[in-house]
Design an enzyme around this catalytic site. Structure first.
Site, PDB file in Angstrom:
ATOM      1  CB  SER A   1       9.489  10.876 -22.908  1.00 45.17           C
ATOM      2  OG  SER A   1      10.411  10.994 -24.089  1.00 45.17           O
TER       3      SER A   1
ATOM      4  CG  ASP B   1       6.061   7.074 -29.445  1.00 41.06           C
ATOM      5  OD1 ASP B   1       6.889   8.023 -29.956  1.00 41.06           O
ATOM      6  OD2 ASP B   1       6.096   6.847 -28.033  1.00 41.06           O
TER       7      ASP B   1
ATOM      8  CG  HIS C   1       6.953  10.764 -27.601  1.00 41.65           C
ATOM      9  ND1 HIS C   1       7.147   9.533 -27.111  1.00 41.65           N
ATOM     10  CD2 HIS C   1       7.611  11.667 -27.049  1.00 41.65           C
ATOM     11  CE1 HIS C   1       7.920   9.718 -26.131  1.00 41.65           C
ATOM     12  NE2 HIS C   1       8.464  11.047 -26.014  1.00 41.65           N
TER      13      HIS C   1
END
Length: 321
Positions: free
Chosen positions: A162, A259, A291
């Site tokens: 991320s 995601d 995610h």
């Protein structure tokens, strides 16, 4: 003490008018230890007493009491939208114990300072300072005996998930363009579900505007000085004129089918291939996953498959999944 709220983002973080920040996750910490399950040993180091920059180091069981051949070094940047989590949280500590136990590598997990108290570019500057600290061990003369004796600085990788994947990409670009040359060889980077964005709507963003608004809110909270919003080169690789100078020869991008940022990860691959960068890029997609799924269930089939893919990437076994 003011109770007036300036920012309230999806019950994840609140910023009060007086500057107080309240986080609703990612604040727990666990000590470094000898992990009984994996045999991985970890220890904490202070990189800069002045700024508070620190890191957690991990070595596998095979190297704890033996003078083995030096192992590849992975510098890891944790996620959390630049505003949450730490290198010392149970989430990242458990994940890196698992990764190191399965891969037989050395890891430096960077504990950069968080926004909004420390707005971007501080996270990037801290990460660069951590890389310079790593480089100081090139001739075995650094402050960490673990890195001096166990890490092969000719085989260095950056990785993150991320926001951490975003940092890994930006650090690799900085390696490629900086006049301040670091004394290690960056072989590749691993970007897991990278937090990239852009003002232009692409892919599934048209169908999930509320999630894009959330990610935009986090970016503006983390980087309030940006004049370009989601088209800031830090968050939108399409706007980064230095992408072709990425300072490594190999890239692995991991995406998850469900995601929201999957399309941005795939777009990054397209941009990289068109940029003039002459390296090799690989992609792995986890079907049916969302995610950072791998952080939530380390033993799931897809999480283990991702670890195996990262290991094969580090040890230079080319495959696309």
């Amino acid at each position: 003490m003011s109770d007036e709220i300036d920012y309230d983002i999806s019950s994840l973080i609140k910023v009060y008018n007086d500057g107080r920040v309240e986080r609703f996750g990612g604040t727990d910490v666990v000590p470094s230890s000898l992990d009984s399950e994996t045999g991985v040993q970890s220890t904490d180091v202070v990189i800069s007493a002045e700024t508070g920059l620190s890191a957690r180091l991990y070595i596998p069981k095979t190297t704890i009491n033996t003078a083995t051949q030096k192992l590849p070094l992975l510098v890891y940047f944790h996620g959390g939208a630049f505003c949450m989590e730490s290198a010392y949280s149970p989430t990242y500590h458990n994940y890196l114990n698992s990764l190191v136990g399965l891969s037989n590598i050395v890891v430096v997990s960077v504990n950069y300072r968080l926004a909004p108290e420390n707005p971007i570019p501080i996270a990037y500057d801290d990460s660069w300072a951590a890389l310079k600290w790593v480089a100081s061990h090139f001739e075995g003369k650094g402050t960490s005996e673990w890195l001096n004796t166990k890490a092969d600085l000719e085989r260095v990788f950056f990785a993150g998930d991320s926001a951490g994947a975003n940092i890994a990409n930006n650090m690799a670009i900085r390696v490629g363009i900086s006049k301040e040359k670091l004394s290690f060889r960056l072989e590749g980077i691993v970007l897991v579900h990278p937090y990239f964005m852009g003002e232009q709507v692409i892919g599934e963003e048209a169908n999930r505007p509320q999630i894009k608004a959330l990610l935009q809110a986090f970016w503006l909270l983390a980087c309030p000085s940006s004049t370009k919003g989601l088209d800031d080169p830090f968050i939108n690789p399409a706007e980064d004129l230095n992408l072709e100078r990425l300072g490594c020869g190999r890239v692995l991008v991991c995406v998850a089918e469900r995601d929201f940022v999957k399309d941005r990860g795939l777009y990054y691959i397209e941009l990289l291939r068109k940029s003039g960068w002459r390296g090799a890029v690989e992609v792995m997609e986890a079907k049916g996953e969302d995610h950072v799924f791998h952080l939530l269930n380390l033993t799931s089939e897809n999480a283990i498959a991702m670890v195996n893919k990262i290991v094969s990437f580090i040890f230079h076994q080319h495959t696309n999944v």
